[in-house]
Design an enzyme around this catalytic site. Structure first.
Site, PDB file in Angstrom:
ATOM      1  N   ASP A   1      22.488 104.865  16.748  1.00 58.88           N
ATOM      2  CA  ASP A   1      23.036 103.665  16.116  1.00 58.88           C
ATOM      3  C   ASP A   1      23.606 102.682  17.117  1.00 58.88           C
ATOM      4  O   ASP A   1      24.796 102.683  17.404  1.00 58.88           O
ATOM      5  CB  ASP A   1      24.102 104.065  15.106  1.00 58.88           C
ATOM      6  CG  ASP A   1      24.581 102.873  14.283  1.00 58.88           C
ATOM      7  OD1 ASP A   1      24.113 101.753  14.535  1.00 58.88           O
ATOM      8  OD2 ASP A   1      25.413 103.067  13.393  1.00 58.88           O
TER       9      ASP A   1
ATOM     10  N   LEU B   1      11.709 107.080  15.646  1.00 56.45           N
ATOM     11  CA  LEU B   1      12.877 107.613  16.342  1.00 56.45           C
ATOM     12  C   LEU B   1      12.711 109.079  16.723  1.00 56.45           C
ATOM     13  O   LEU B   1      11.961 109.826  16.080  1.00 56.45           O
ATOM     14  CB  LEU B   1      14.117 107.487  15.451  1.00 56.45           C
ATOM     15  CG  LEU B   1      14.608 106.070  15.143  1.00 56.45           C
ATOM     16  CD1 LEU B   1      15.558 106.099  13.950  1.00 56.45           C
ATOM     17  CD2 LEU B   1      15.288 105.471  16.355  1.00 56.45           C
TER      18      LEU B   1
ATOM     19  N   ASP C   1      30.833 101.161  19.009  1.00 58.01           N
ATOM     20  CA  ASP C   1      30.999 101.829  17.715  1.00 58.01           C
ATOM     21  C   ASP C   1      30.812 103.337  17.855  1.00 58.01           C
ATOM     22  O   ASP C   1      30.088 103.960  17.085  1.00 58.01           O
ATOM     23  CB  ASP C   1      30.016 101.254  16.695  1.00 58.01           C
ATOM     24  CG  ASP C   1      30.433 101.561  15.255  1.00 58.01           C
ATOM     25  OD1 ASP C   1      31.620 101.882  15.040  1.00 58.01           O
ATOM     26  OD2 ASP C   1      29.577 101.504  14.357  1.00 58.01           O
TER      27      ASP C   1
ATOM     28  N   LYS D   1      12.409 105.834  10.295  1.00 62.46           N
ATOM     29  CA  LYS D   1      13.399 105.082   9.517  1.00 62.46           C
ATOM     30  C   LYS D   1      12.695 103.913   8.849  1.00 62.46           C
ATOM     31  O   LYS D   1      12.053 103.105   9.520  1.00 62.46           O
ATOM     32  CB  LYS D   1      14.522 104.582  10.415  1.00 62.46           C
ATOM     33  CG  LYS D   1      15.636 103.866   9.666  1.00 62.46           C
ATOM     34  CD  LYS D   1      16.687 103.296  10.613  1.00 62.46           C
ATOM     35  CE  LYS D   1      17.496 104.375  11.260  1.00 62.46           C
ATOM     36  NZ  LYS D   1      18.643 103.807  12.033  1.00 62.46           N
TER      37      LYS D   1
ATOM     38  N   ASN E   1      27.954 108.427  14.314  1.00 64.50           N
ATOM     39  CA  ASN E   1      26.903 107.860  15.160  1.00 64.50           C
ATOM     40  C   ASN E   1      26.488 108.790  16.285  1.00 64.50           C
ATOM     41  O   ASN E   1      25.811 108.364  17.216  1.00 64.50           O
ATOM     42  CB  ASN E   1      27.366 106.525  15.754  1.00 64.50           C
ATOM     43  CG  ASN E   1      27.486 105.447  14.696  1.00 64.50           C
ATOM     44  OD1 ASN E   1      26.921 105.574  13.609  1.00 64.50           O
ATOM     45  ND2 ASN E   1      28.222 104.395  14.993  1.00 64.50           N
TER      46      ASN E   1
END
Length: 395
Positions: free
Chosen positions: A265, A201, A247, A153, A252
């Protein structure tokens, strides 16, 4: 990009909100008036800023004889990494046959080398983009020495600073890098140069649960119960570490190579030493009454989100979705929702016992896992899963 979010950073790292869905954003406080309505006349889901990483479905490995595409990142000054890869867990890399003692010594040495490793962009072959977002992009990548496939990312510092979201990235890095669970996406490490921040990641080749839900409209009971089981297991682990996600939503949640669910996330997550907070965050459709009403909240907010998620999996839309923010807010506050006729009695019971206005009355995660509907429909969750991570160069 469309809808979709171990170390404490040694220096303040300019950070980012991962690639969030293109949904209407709301601020920390929801105004009591002028919330607006969907111009199209259709119901909209409302999103607070979050670190959503959206990774579309891709192959787990590069094809035979296929070389990664040339680096697609814009030119930048010489990287100045300041952070290192997290210490890999023992036996995360498969051991070759041979003298056990020598292998153990080599493994220990490799671990020490990895701990001291400072990563740069030159350590990776960069492949095709997996996703694009407001603050940067996600690329398929391969660590050159180990040939380990991962997702890189890339976040642009200027955009992070402009949006004032550096704190969210610091929080995401601090929390996610410490978590080790088969149903939580691994953050292996991070580094940065003069203009960008890079997160190393775990690669989730089957994309997001949200994309699957869009494709199928809704899930059957077996798939829903299996996902809820995996999610409840992962949240139990998070809560044992005093981490509240805050969240949980389809954007996600990613899918590993075996179809296993992985929470991604952690931009809105918090370490909760006091276990009680008042910050507004997350997606309005998934927020519990105590958060939209500005009251104190704790880890039980994730239980509410689990109920909303179970409903959306089975029905294809969130239970409190409405044409305006005000109406969604009102429905959540009053816990007003109905079930379509096709939702079975067992599923209704589970969802209704999670969507309680009084947080103390919600089912616990242990009770969710023992619920008759879950036990009757969930397939056995993945076991014995250990994640691997790129290794350092030999010195």
């Amino acid at each position: 990009m469309d809808r979709c979010k171990e170390n404490c950073v040694s220096r303040p790292v300019k950070t980012t909100v991962p690639f969030g869905p293109k949904r209407v954003l709301v601020t920390e406080q929801i105004p009591s008036q002028n919330l607006g309505s969907a111009s199209s006349g259709q119901a909209q889901r409302v999103l607070c800023p979050s670190n959503s990483q959206r990774v579309p479905s891709q192959a787990q490995k590069l094809g035979a004889g296929q070389k990664p595409a040339p680096k697609q990142l814009p030119a930048a000054s010489v990287p100045r990494p300041v952070s290192r890869l997290n210490n890999p867990q023992k036996n995360e890399q498969p051991a070759a046959s041979g003298n056990d003692s020598e292998k153990e010594q080599a493994s220990l040495q490799k671990t020490e080398d990895t701990k001291k490793r400072q990563w740069t962009l030159e350590d990776f072959d960069i492949g095709r983009p997996l996703g694009k977002g407001k603050f940067g992009n996600v690329y398929l990548a391969r660590e050159r020495q180990s040939k380990f496939i991962l997702a890189l990312k890339v976040l642009f510092k200027t955009q992070l600073e402009k949006a004032n979201v550096e704190h969210q990235l610091r929080r995401e890095v601090e929390i996610q890098s410490h978590l080790r669970h088969p149903n939580i996406l691994r953050l292996y490490g991070y580094f940065h140069d003069a203009t960008r921040v890079y997160l190393i990641l775990e690669y989730a080749p089957l994309g997001t649960v949200y994309r699957e839900l869009q494709k199928l409209s809704k899930f059957d009971e077996q798939r829903t119960a299996t996902y809820i089981t995996e999610l409840a297991n992962a949240l139990s682990y998070c809560h044992s570490k005093r981490v509240i996600h805050r969240d949980i939503k389809p954007e996600n949640l990613l899918l590993g190579s075996n179809g296993e669910l992985k929470i991604a996330d952690f931009g809105w997550s918090v370490h909760a030493p006091s276990s009680r907070r008042t910050t507004m965050c997350g997606t309005l459709d998934y927020l519990p009454p105590e958060m939209i009403e500005g009251r104190m909240h704790d880890e039980k907010v994730d239980l509410w989100s689990l109920g909303v998620l179970c409903y959306e999996f089975l029905v294809g839309m969130p239970p409190f979705e409405a044409h305006t923010y005000q109406e969604t807010y009102r429905r959540i506050s009053r816990v007003e929702f109905t079930f379509p006729d096709f939702v079975t009695e067992g599923a209704r019971d589970l969802i209704s016992r999670l969507l309680k206005h009084n947080a103390s009355q919600r089912l616990t995660l242990a009770e969710v896992l023992e619920h008759p509907w879950i036990k009757a429909n969930s397939s056995k969750p993945p076991t014995g899963h250990t994640s691997k991570e790129p290794t350092s160069k030999s010195s």
